[in-house]
Design an enzyme around this catalytic site. Structure first.
Site, PDB file in Angstrom:
ATOM      1  CB  SER A  20      -0.888   0.019   1.252  1.00 55.05           C
ATOM      2  OG  SER A  20      -1.811  -1.033   1.212  1.00 55.05           O
ATOM      3  NE  ARG A  24      -2.563   4.694   0.336  1.00 53.30           N
ATOM      4  CZ  ARG A  24      -3.144   3.537   0.035  1.00 53.30           C
ATOM      5  NH1 ARG A  24      -2.432   2.539  -0.475  1.00 53.30           N
ATOM      6  NH2 ARG A  24      -4.431   3.358   0.240  1.00 53.30           N
ATOM      7  NE  ARG A 120     -10.675  -6.579  -6.447  1.00 60.34           N
ATOM      8  CZ  ARG A 120      -9.601  -6.296  -5.733  1.00 60.34           C
ATOM      9  NH1 ARG A 120      -8.392  -6.424  -6.264  1.00 60.34           N
ATOM     10  NH2 ARG A 120      -9.709  -5.877  -4.497  1.00 60.34           N
ATOM     11  CD  GLN A 167      -8.071  -1.092  -3.192  1.00 55.40           C
ATOM     12  OE1 GLN A 167      -9.055  -1.335  -3.880  1.00 55.40           O
ATOM     13  NE2 GLN A 167      -7.057  -1.929  -3.074  1.00 55.40           N
ATOM     14  CG  ASP A 313      -5.320  -7.168   2.213  1.00 53.84           C
ATOM     15  OD1 ASP A 313      -6.470  -7.302   1.752  1.00 53.84           O
ATOM     16  OD2 ASP A 313      -4.587  -6.203   1.930  1.00 53.84           O
ATOM     17  NE  ARG A 386      -2.849  -9.617   0.534  1.00 54.06           N
ATOM     18  CZ  ARG A 386      -1.588  -9.178   0.603  1.00 54.06           C
ATOM     19  NH1 ARG A 386      -0.634  -9.954   1.060  1.00 54.06           N
ATOM     20  NH2 ARG A 386      -1.265  -7.956   0.217  1.00 54.06           N
TER      21      ARG A 386
HETATM   22  C1  S3P Z   1      -5.530  -1.409   0.064  1.00 51.61           C
HETATM   23  C2  S3P Z   1      -6.741  -1.432   0.682  1.00 51.61           C
HETATM   24  C3  S3P Z   1      -7.509  -2.666   0.926  1.00 51.61           C
HETATM   25  C4  S3P Z   1      -6.645  -3.901   0.804  1.00 51.61           C
HETATM   26  C5  S3P Z   1      -5.773  -3.846  -0.404  1.00 51.61           C
HETATM   27  C6  S3P Z   1      -4.857  -2.648  -0.364  1.00 51.61           C
HETATM   28  C7  S3P Z   1      -4.867  -0.111  -0.159  1.00 51.61           C
HETATM   29  O1  S3P Z   1      -8.555  -2.762  -0.012  1.00 51.61           O
HETATM   30  O2  S3P Z   1      -7.446  -5.051   0.785  1.00 51.61           O
HETATM   31  O3  S3P Z   1      -4.988  -5.016  -0.498  1.00 51.61           O
HETATM   32  O4  S3P Z   1      -3.668  -0.088  -0.485  1.00 51.61           O
HETATM   33  O5  S3P Z   1      -5.535   0.923   0.003  1.00 51.61           O
HETATM   34  P1  S3P Z   1      -9.952  -2.024   0.219  1.00 51.61           P
HETATM   35  O6  S3P Z   1      -9.692  -0.581   0.288  1.00 51.61           O
HETATM   36  O7  S3P Z   1     -10.807  -2.363  -0.971  1.00 51.61           O
HETATM   37  O8  S3P Z   1     -10.505  -2.599   1.486  1.00 51.61           O
END
Ligand code: S3P
Length: 426
Positions: A20, A24, A120, A167, A313, A386
């Site tokens: 993550s 970013r 998705r 997200q 996750d 995963r």
């Molecule tokens: C993430 C947010 C999560 C997570 C994903 C990474 C991110 O998803 O499951 O692996 O980097 O913001 P969601 O925001 O859909 O919950």
């Protein structure tokens, strides 16, 4: 890949950078003025998709080595229209966050990804970004990618999300950079806050109060030095292996333990795991620690409510751990698992049942009766990284052979996973 029973996992390991935070760093570095230096970047396929998208929009990104990047940012209005469709691969984070950024550009873009991404749900970002003034079309009319995005001058909004999703929150906050007044996002429970922390360090005016985050438009973002900690979601497989494999003692070094991500540590602690947290560092609000884990006697537990976003996750590997705990583990309020890289409720139930576990899938989670020994089986990863890593851990603690199909999908978040796991055997 084939796994057989093992014991005495020993040694220390440094897991790759946080996925993550790596995404970013590239995105915010591209939108900042001047140079952003990133250390500890995760060179997994998902984050490489993010690099590729920004290169196609005119950003120069040097890979000094796999984990060190130099990003030559061009400012909030410096991106150029890509010549072709943007390919976000398997990455939900790339798809959703980039959509927020593209909503504020003065050009049209089309983006799409692999078969999983095209299933998705994107309605969750299309709705708020459209309310802000962007024109976003799901080209197949099913609320999924491919998406065509025409950016516009945007309006600030106060949006309440239906799901706790970093997200979605991040897509809205990034669009908020291009708004005409502040943008606020309220979520039902707090999701990971890396966007808020990192945007603030780049100079954005981001505030948080409870489960509401707000951002002011048009800051001057300036290039930063980012040190990416190890990914707790990758460390999770070694925490699990250390807890359930007899005679084990593992030191997992340099792991990010941001409180919005540390749910697995809280759960394992509640289950009775022998884990010592040794804090080492804190950069821009992202705490880091070494984690010492030893073989443990575990009790089943209940996972629900606000805890879920802090370990979403890790639920596949927690389901594996639950098979080795005494008593029942109940996971609820986790319907989001159905819309991850695979339907993780169904896929965990299918594969753990094949290994002899007592697992019942539910609408929003699963119930696992621990204490029934696992045996080898052929595991379909459904090309979900995963799932593959969770069953590698299960296979090391099962009778007979566990064969994982599509095992190479671990490259999405952890290239070198099987090699690292192998080092701990000797
Ligand atoms: C993430 C947010 C999560 C997570 C994903 C990474 C991110 O998803 O499951 O692996 O980097 O913001 P969601 O925001 O859909 O919950």
């Amino acid at each position: 890949m084939i796994f057989t029973r093992t014991k005495n996992l020993k040694g220390s390991i440094t897991v790759p950078g946080d996925k993550s935070i790596s995404h970013r760093a590239v995105m915010f570095g591209a939108l900042a003025e001047g140079l952003t230096e990133v250390e500890g970047f995760l060179p997994g396929a998902d984050c490489l998709s993010t690099i590729d998208c920004f290169r196609r929009m005119g950003i120069s990104i040097e890979e000094q080595d796999a984990a060190r990047l130099l990003i030559h940012g061009k400012g909030l209005h410096g991106l150029k229209k890509p010549a072709d469709i943007l390919d976000t691969g398997n990455s939900g984070t790339t798809t959703r966050l980039i959509s927020g950024i593209l909503s504020g550009q003065d050009f049209e873009t089309t983006l799409t990804g692999d078969a999983s991404i095209q299933k998705r749900p994107m309605g969750r970002i299309i709705e708020p970004l459209s309310l802000m003034g962007a024109s976003i079309e799901s080209l197949k009319g099913n609320g999924c990618a491919p998406l065509r995005i025409q950016g516009h001058p945007l309006h600030g909004i106060h949006y309440t999300t239906k799901v706790a999703s970093a997200q979605v929150k991040s897509a809205i906050l990034l669009a908020g950079l291009y708004g005409d007044c502040p943008t606020l996002v309220t979520e039902p429970a707090l999701s990971r806050n890396h966007t808020e922390l990192m945007l603030r360090s780049f100079g954005a005016k981001v505030r948080t109060e409870g489960t509401t985050a707000s951002i002011e438009p048009e800051p001057q973002l300036s290039g930063q030095k980012i040190r990416v900690p190890g990914d707790i979601s990758s460390a999770a497989y070694f925490l699990a292996a250390g807890c359930i494999t007899p005679g084990s003692e593992l030191l997992i070094q340099n792991v990010g333990i941001n409180p919005t991500r540390d749910g697995i540590l809280r759960v394992l602690n509640g289950m009775g795991a022998d884990i010592t947290i040794l804090p080492t560092d804190n950069h821009d609000g992202e705490p880091v620690a070494d984690l010492l884990v030893r073989t443990s006697h575990l009790q089943g537990c209940v996972l629900e409510g606000e805890l879920i976003p802090a370990l979403i996750d890790e639920i596949p590997v927690i389901a594996v751990i639950a098979c080795f705990a005494s008593g029942t583990t109940v996971i609820r309020d986790a319907a989001e698992l159905k819309v991850k890289e695979s339907n993780r409720i169904d896929v965990m139930a299918e594969n753990l049942s094949a290994m002899g576990a007592h697992i019942t899938p539910t609408e929003d989670g699963m119930i696992i009766e621990g204490g029934y020994p696992l045996h080898g089986a052929v595991i379909d990863s459904h090309l979900d990284h995963r799932i593959a890593m969770s069953f590698a851990v299960a296979g090391l603690n099962a009778d007979g052979e566990t064969e994982i199909r599509g095992a190479e999908c671990v490259n999405i978040s952890y290239p070198g996973f099987y090699t690292d796991l192998g080092y701990l055997h000797s």
